[in-house]
Design a protein around this motif. Structure first.
Motif, PDB file in Angstrom:
ATOM      1  N   HIS A  68       0.822  -1.208   0.000  1.00 15.95           N
ATOM      2  CA  HIS A  68       0.000   0.000   0.000  1.00 15.95           C
ATOM      3  C   HIS A  68       0.863   1.268   0.000  1.00 15.95           C
ATOM      4  O   HIS A  68       0.539   2.230  -0.689  1.00 15.95           O
ATOM      5  CB  HIS A  68      -0.927   0.010   1.218  1.00 15.95           C
ATOM      6  N   VAL A  69       1.939   1.262   0.810  1.00 15.21           N
ATOM      7  CA  VAL A  69       2.788   2.452   0.938  1.00 15.21           C
ATOM      8  C   VAL A  69       4.248   2.025   0.980  1.00 15.21           C
ATOM      9  O   VAL A  69       4.602   1.049   1.662  1.00 15.21           O
ATOM     10  CB  VAL A  69       2.448   3.257   2.217  1.00 15.21           C
ATOM     11  N   ARG A 128       1.862   3.557  -3.070  1.00 13.39           N
ATOM     12  CA  ARG A 128       2.080   4.993  -2.910  1.00 13.39           C
ATOM     13  C   ARG A 128       3.407   5.223  -2.198  1.00 13.39           C
ATOM     14  O   ARG A 128       3.810   4.408  -1.375  1.00 13.39           O
ATOM     15  CB  ARG A 128       0.943   5.624  -2.120  1.00 13.39           C
ATOM     16  N   LEU A 169       5.665   7.613   0.293  1.00 14.44           N
ATOM     17  CA  LEU A 169       5.711   8.687   1.282  1.00 14.44           C
ATOM     18  C   LEU A 169       7.171   9.095   1.441  1.00 14.44           C
ATOM     19  O   LEU A 169       8.020   8.281   1.817  1.00 14.44           O
ATOM     20  CB  LEU A 169       5.141   8.213   2.622  1.00 14.44           C
ATOM     21  N   TYR A 177       9.096   6.964 -11.536  1.00 13.21           N
ATOM     22  CA  TYR A 177       8.189   6.091 -10.805  1.00 13.21           C
ATOM     23  C   TYR A 177       6.758   6.297 -11.301  1.00 13.21           C
ATOM     24  O   TYR A 177       6.230   7.411 -11.279  1.00 13.21           O
ATOM     25  CB  TYR A 177       8.273   6.377  -9.306  1.00 13.21           C
ATOM     26  N   GLU A 198       4.136   3.748 -10.489  1.00 12.37           N
ATOM     27  CA  GLU A 198       3.252   2.775  -9.862  1.00 12.37           C
ATOM     28  C   GLU A 198       2.155   3.400  -9.001  1.00 12.37           C
ATOM     29  O   GLU A 198       1.073   2.840  -8.866  1.00 12.37           O
ATOM     30  CB  GLU A 198       4.078   1.805  -9.002  1.00 12.37           C
ATOM     31  N   GLY A 199       2.413   4.538  -8.393  1.00  8.01           N
ATOM     32  CA  GLY A 199       1.420   5.118  -7.494  1.00  8.01           C
ATOM     33  C   GLY A 199       1.711   6.572  -7.178  1.00  8.01           C
ATOM     34  O   GLY A 199       2.688   7.160  -7.669  1.00  8.01           O
ATOM     35  N   GLU A 200       0.863   7.144  -6.332  1.00 11.37           N
ATOM     36  CA  GLU A 200       0.974   8.551  -5.968  1.00 11.37           C
ATOM     37  C   GLU A 200       2.217   8.798  -5.114  1.00 11.37           C
ATOM     38  O   GLU A 200       2.594   7.978  -4.278  1.00 11.37           O
ATOM     39  CB  GLU A 200      -0.274   8.963  -5.185  1.00 11.37           C
ATOM     40  N   ILE A 201       2.861   9.942  -5.318  1.00 13.88           N
ATOM     41  CA  ILE A 201       4.007  10.359  -4.510  1.00 13.88           C
ATOM     42  C   ILE A 201       3.531  11.428  -3.532  1.00 13.88           C
ATOM     43  O   ILE A 201       3.064  12.496  -3.939  1.00 13.88           O
ATOM     44  CB  ILE A 201       5.149  10.890  -5.390  1.00 13.88           C
ATOM     45  N   ILE A 202       3.632  11.143  -2.251  1.00 11.73           N
ATOM     46  CA  ILE A 202       3.177  12.053  -1.195  1.00 11.73           C
ATOM     47  C   ILE A 202       4.412  12.644  -0.529  1.00 11.73           C
ATOM     48  O   ILE A 202       5.209  11.923   0.081  1.00 11.73           O
ATOM     49  CB  ILE A 202       2.301  11.318  -0.171  1.00 11.73           C
TER      50      ILE A 202
END
Length: 657
Positions: A595-596, A611, A613, A625, A627-631
């Motif tokens: 997930h993260v 995602r 973090l 990258y 694959e997912g959101e960058i926070i």
């Protein structure tokens, strides 16, 4: 000002006019400050070349032979200038030295500490390039006063063993440079850290002890007011004009001025005027944490005094008796309550025994200050050396007792309260609204019932909501951070980096009220930079068998650990969520779902759908990258996992940030 108008029951239109005018004037003052002070300094962002500067502050850096601190640039491109800059890589220098060299300047990073740096008058970030040269001592008054304070601190410390000498120097002169981390930890747990910062309490006690009580109607009022003003200026100069002492000093000077003019000053008015004067010279002063804590604590003490006065003036015998006891307990209680929102907003730790400790040591502080200040003043005259030693030893007796009380209360179960900031702030807002409504309607009984319901019911509900919640914090060096997992006052650490990261993790656990982590996982392939971990069990992944998964459980989480030749991997199963953290290069035959991903130098190309973090955007793999959101967060981001229900990502506990 607004509170004073409401209290005086002025017509609402007048209040609105005054409030509107105050807002407009504040915006005008802020715009003028930006134009006159900030913008001229920001014009040097992007400049690279030879400068001359004076070192204002310095402390050891993480590189040998280097320090970090603050410099005041006095000459650039051959012409005089004046602005401050923070530098992280300055060759070994000490405050007061004049230096010359090649530096590069840029804007401060937009992080939670930017406004606080502006409050200190620091507007740029400097990087040392080459050609450092030392040009001698500055000779400015502020450095001479700093040297004087160091000399006085040494003289009153030399006759006392550790930790009593440093404690005496901190309480008397505000010199905390010799206080060990363990002493500061005890003071913080006991709720008496304010004693090591010279503020209004110190000024009031010192002036009262050496000058006497200043009254507008006494025969010697002018002489005493003048003596009080001189003592105030002396203490402000010796302690370096810190925000807390400037606020307290201006308030005290206004009171002295009122007594000189036979016009008793109102405490709230003097405090407000002192705050306005400080903000006029730097409109970012309100963002300074020490100013916020000092201002709110003083407001709380003034409110306690007003409450005790009303009880004493009432016709009820019970209230008059309460006024006598309240004069001892209420100042500490009101000051703690007034500073609680500031502590929560900044993510600071809260002591549950501060009122008790301040009540127990309240009678000791005047004794410590009297003998400590007497020793410091005697140290200025060599022939009074024996008197200096005598006063230091007498002060040491009271410091020993104060230290014993602090150690006792710091060891109590409620000395460290880990309060959820946002939830606690909502409760405080609700209590404030209920108090305001009941005050308007003069319903004291209803107010007590509502307070019992809010404190008791809200506290019980908060306890139930916090049970079994897992939080995963990302902290330490932004390029290679660590992860701290907490649940129900237990913790586990996934560690990367060196000694600096270790100290930050240990300080963080201290703030959360956790003495030792249950499990400390060394994810890095190099363990030589850190040691002596505060943990029940320390596990270095390099000691595990190659390519064989090892499973551990701690802090409500299940850890799957993998040691490879080129890197190490930690997979965390926490409340139905899977987290991943890596060091080095990870090689897997099939992609893992998570997930993260807790960011670091390691490329997460072995993950799918995760995602990220992160506390920095400097990783090479971030641009590619997909694959997912960058926070991204520059504070201390954390995950809040409620097992089987939700996963939420916060960008920091510091709500101001």
């Amino acid at each position: 000002m607004g509170l004073a108008l409401i209290r005086s029951k002025r017509p609402v239109p007048l209040f609105l006019w005054v409030a509107g005018s105050a807002v407009l004037l504040s915006f005008a003052a802020h715009a003028a400050f930006l134009a006159l002070r900030v913008e001229p300094a920001l014009k040097w962002a992007g400049f690279s070349g030879q400068i001359e500067a004076v070192v204002e502050e310095s402390e050891p850096s993480f590189q040998d032979g280097m320090v970090r601190g603050v410099i005041t640039v006095v000459k650039a491109q051959g012409r005089p200038v004046h602005f401050k800059a923070r530098v992280e890589d300055l060759p070994d220098s000490r405050p007061g030295e004049k230096i010359a060299g090649s530096f590069t300047f840029e804007n401060l990073p937009s992080d939670p500490w930017k406004s606080s740096r502006y409050a200190d008058g620091i507007y740029l970030q400097a990087s040392y390039q080459s050609d450092i040269a030392w040009l001698g001592e500055s000779g400015a008054l502020r450095f001479r006063l700093a040297d004087l304070r160091q000399d006085m601190s040494y003289q009153i410390r030399r006759y006392l063993p550790e930790p009593f000498g440093p404690i005496l120097a901190a309480i008397t002169l505000g010199d905390k440079s010799h206080l060990s981390d363990s002493v500061q930890t005890v003071f913080r747990r006991a709720g008496i850290s304010h004693l090591a910062v010279v503020s209004g309490l110190h000024l009031t006690l010192i002036c009262g002890l050496f000058v006497g009580q200043v009254s507008a109607f006494s025969r010697l009022r002018r002489l005493r007011a003048l003596g009080c003003a001189l003592f105030t200026l002396l203490i402000m100069a010796i302690t370096g004009f810190t925000p807390s002492i400037c606020r307290a000093g201006l308030t005290m000077l206004l009171i002295c001025l009122g007594n000189l003019l036979l016009a008793p000053a109102d405490g709230l008015t003097s405090l407000s005027l002192a705050g306005i004067l400080l903000c006029l010279q730097n409109s970012y002063t309100v963002w300074d944490l020490s100013f916020q804590l000092s201002f709110c604590a003083t407001a709380g003490v003034l409110a306690a005094g007003e409450c005790s006065r009303r009880w004493a003036d009432s016709g009820s015998r019970v209230l008059r008796l309460l006024a006598g006891a309240g004069s001892l307990v209420l100042p500490s209680a009101f000051a703690a309550l007034a500073t609680l929102p500031i502590q929560l907003l900044h993510g600071l730790s809260v002591s549950g025994v501060s009122v008790l400790t301040n009540l127990l040591v309240g009678w000791l502080v005047p004794c410590v200050l009297f003998f400590g200040v007497s020793a410091a003043l005697c140290s200025l005259v060599p022939i009074f050396g024996f008197a200096c030693m005598l006063f230091s030893l007498l002060a040491g007796l009271f410091v020993r007792l104060l230290w014993a009380i602090a150690c006792f209360t710091a060891a109590l179960p409620l000395s460290r309260l880990s309060l959820p900031p946002r939830y606690t702030l909502w409760l405080l807002c609700l209590a404030a609204i209920a108090g305001l409504v009941c005050h308007r309607r003069k319903e004291k009984g209803l107010f007590l019932c509502l307070m019992a319901l809010i404190v008791g019911g809200g506290g019980l509900l908060g306890y139930c909501l916090e049970q079994d919640v897992i939080r995963v914090y990302l902290l330490g060096n932004g390029a290679n951070p660590c992860a701290v997992l907490t649940q129900n006052q237990t913790a586990c650490v996934i560690f990367r980096g060196g000694r600096a990261n270790q100290l930050e993790v240990e300080e963080f656990l201290e703030e959360k009220g956790i003495d030792r982590a249950d499990l400390w996982i060394l994810l890095s392939q190099d363990e030589s930079q850190a040691s002596d971990f505060r943990a029940e069990q320390v596990l270095w992944l390099e000691e595990l068998n190659l390519n064989q998964a090892d499973r551990r459980e701690s802090a409500g989480c299940t850890f799957t650990l993998l040691n490879q030749r080129d890197g190490n991997l930690a997979l965390v199963q926490a409340g139905g969520c899977r987290l991943a953290m890596a060091a080095g290069q990870i090689h897997l035959s099939a992609g893992l779902e998570a997930h993260v991903y807790l960011g670091g130098y390691a490329n997460p190309d072995f993950l799918s759908g995760a995602r990220v973090l992160t506390t920095t955007l400097s990783y090479d793999w971030l641009d590619s990258y997909q694959e997912g959101e960058i926070i991204y967060s520059q504070g201390t981001p954390y995950l809040e996992i409620r097992p089987g229900r939700s996963l939420k990502i916060w960008k920091g506990e510091d709500i101001f940030g």
